[in-house]
Design an enzyme around this catalytic site. Structure first.
Site, PDB file in Angstrom:
ATOM      1  N   ALA A  59       0.973  -1.242  -0.066  1.00  0.00           N
ATOM      2  CA  ALA A  59       0.117   0.021   0.155  1.00  0.00           C
ATOM      3  C   ALA A  59       0.859   1.208   0.075  1.00  0.00           C
ATOM      4  O   ALA A  59       2.227   1.294   0.448  1.00  0.00           O
ATOM      5  CB  ALA A  59      -0.808   0.069   1.169  1.00  0.00           C
ATOM      6  N   VAL A  61       0.612   3.872   1.681  1.00  0.00           N
ATOM      7  CA  VAL A  61       0.822   4.559   2.977  1.00  0.00           C
ATOM      8  C   VAL A  61       1.612   3.630   3.962  1.00  0.00           C
ATOM      9  O   VAL A  61       2.084   4.194   5.039  1.00  0.00           O
ATOM     10  CB  VAL A  61      -0.683   4.595   3.818  1.00  0.00           C
ATOM     11  CG1 VAL A  61      -1.231   3.147   4.046  1.00  0.00           C
ATOM     12  CG2 VAL A  61      -0.740   5.559   4.817  1.00  0.00           C
ATOM     13  N   TYR A  62       2.031   2.356   3.500  1.00  0.00           N
ATOM     14  CA  TYR A  62       2.951   1.760   4.397  1.00  0.00           C
ATOM     15  C   TYR A  62       4.405   2.216   4.312  1.00  0.00           C
ATOM     16  O   TYR A  62       4.970   2.301   3.186  1.00  0.00           O
ATOM     17  CB  TYR A  62       3.100   0.294   3.702  1.00  0.00           C
ATOM     18  CG  TYR A  62       1.717  -0.559   3.926  1.00  0.00           C
ATOM     19  CD1 TYR A  62       0.918  -0.164   4.774  1.00  0.00           C
ATOM     20  CD2 TYR A  62       1.692  -1.929   3.359  1.00  0.00           C
ATOM     21  CE1 TYR A  62      -0.339  -1.178   4.898  1.00  0.00           C
ATOM     22  CE2 TYR A  62       0.620  -2.925   3.451  1.00  0.00           C
ATOM     23  CZ  TYR A  62      -0.349  -2.251   4.217  1.00  0.00           C
ATOM     24  OH  TYR A  62      -1.414  -3.239   4.291  1.00  0.00           O
ATOM     25  N   SER A  63       4.769   2.876   5.356  1.00  0.00           N
ATOM     26  CA  SER A  63       5.935   3.609   5.510  1.00  0.00           C
ATOM     27  C   SER A  63       6.154   4.810   4.359  1.00  0.00           C
ATOM     28  O   SER A  63       7.170   4.827   3.985  1.00  0.00           O
ATOM     29  CB  SER A  63       7.112   2.595   5.601  1.00  0.00           C
ATOM     30  OG  SER A  63       6.983   1.616   6.659  1.00  0.00           O
ATOM     31  N   ASP A  64       5.170   5.495   4.186  1.00  0.00           N
ATOM     32  CA  ASP A  64       5.199   6.508   3.364  1.00  0.00           C
ATOM     33  C   ASP A  64       5.820   5.991   2.101  1.00  0.00           C
ATOM     34  O   ASP A  64       6.218   6.911   1.257  1.00  0.00           O
ATOM     35  CB  ASP A  64       6.034   7.686   3.795  1.00  0.00           C
ATOM     36  CG  ASP A  64       5.423   8.211   5.072  1.00  0.00           C
ATOM     37  OD1 ASP A  64       4.048   8.476   5.071  1.00  0.00           O
ATOM     38  OD2 ASP A  64       5.957   8.593   5.844  1.00  0.00           O
TER      39      ASP A  64
END
Length: 344
Positions: A59, A61-64
């Site tokens: 995704a 959003v996973y760790s920007d």
């Protein structure tokens, strides 16, 4: 490795897929999940491919975005051997255009993800959460455009309310747009709410479930029991506040039966918990995660065998909870089974 159709599509996916949330971990949540760099990620992907696991989920959003970037580096040179699933819609910044699934946001999010992944297409794009501010027609028309452009192959959702998913499916049918084909959901022996509304919807509409957190946010690893505190190295110390809630006694009751079944089968507790999910209706693939090779190999041992009917029944009984209104009154009536035959 067995493969199943993703919902009612022609896309075949492995019954186990790999969650790349452990790649490039940063921040209070994702760093606790794992911090695999490209070299370690490449090794984990090697093991997955050797076992027949070719679907990798991530995704933005996973760790920007670092998870997507590390995944892209780790699959470089073998893109055709893998399927990539990624998600978007959650906030990636503080600006008004940094969240949601408006046309502008969705197009930019896909372009950004393609750049980080180093690919020209996403096999499965999922909307990470329901965005009440974007009309469903705008969303579906944009997905139709992205699919027609070849940048997205299939589209699905994650963590969606049932009525909004059905609304989107109906709108797609009405306008002749591609249907949403997958729903990434939380589902485990200590979290069976998926069964109340979302599973019947999925069975009726041909939406395949991709299960996240099959081990109940790390509570079904075999290390948490009624007579033992949470181990010192458990990620639950950092991430429990983000996890779906579960009552202690319910957890311990399930773990007691998992221990018994694990002893009977000669399998580990996580393997039993995952195998139970693989027997459930509408499940296309269970997403496993691993911070290291040992965890991955243990999770891969959940396939190639089956629980007995008696073992499934014992796990069903231990994990069952009364469903919320309006389901509870009717399930307690004798005629409920005639009105609602079991899903197959």
């Amino acid at each position: 490795m067995d493969y199943r159709q993703l919902g009612s599509t022609g896309l075949r996916v492995p019954i186990l897929s790999f969650g790349a949330g452990t790649f490039g971990g940063s921040g209070p949540l994702f760093s606790a999940w794992g911090q695999s760099d490209a070299a370690e990620a490449r090794r984990l992907i090697d093991i997955c491919l050797e076992a027949g696991v070719n679907l990798f989920d991530t995704a933005d959003v996973y760790s920007d975005g670092a998870s997507e970037q590390v995944l892209g580096e780790a699959i470089r040179g073998r893109r055709d051997a893998v399927l990539i699933s990624t998600k978007t819609g959650l906030p990636m910044g503080d600006g008004p255009g940094d969240w949601g699934v408006s046309r502008a946001r969705l197009i930019r999010a896909v372009e950004d993800a393609l750049g980080r992944l180093g690919t020209d297409h996403i096999d499965l794009l999922q909307l990470h959460a329901f965005d009440a501010s974007t009309p469903v027609e705008e969303l579906l028309a944009t997905l139709d455009m992205l699919i027609a452009a070849g940048k997205v192959r299939y589209a699905g959702v994650s963590n969606y309310p049932g009525w909004q998913l059905m609304k989107a499916l109906a709108a797609a049918d009405r306008h002749g747009w591609p249907r949403l084909v997958a729903h990434q959901v939380y589902y485990s022996l200590i979290g069976r709410s998926y069964e109340d509304d979302l599973m019947p919807l999925a069975a009726d509409q041909g939406v395949g479930a991709l299960v996240w957190s099959p081990l109940g946010w790390g509570r079904l690893t075999g290390k948490v029991r009624r007579d033992a505190p949470i181990p010192e190295g458990s990620r639950l110390h950092q991430t429990a506040a983000f996890a779906p809630p579960v009552e202690d006694e319910h957890l311990y009751r399930v773990v007691d039966v998992l221990d018994a079944v694990a002893e009977e089968t000669g399998k580990t507790v996580p393997q039993v918990a995952i195998n139970w999910l693989l027997q459930r209706p509408t499940v296309s693939s269970v997403i496993i995660g691993a911070r290291n090779e040992a965890q991955l190999r243990d999770n891969l041992g959940a396939v190639g065998w089956s629980l007995s009917p008696a073992q499934i029944a014992a796990l069903d009984a231990a994990s069952a909870v009364l469903p919320p209104y309006p389901h509870t009154p009717y399930r307690q009536q004798e005629g409920f089974a005639r009105l609602n035959p079991p899903l197959v």
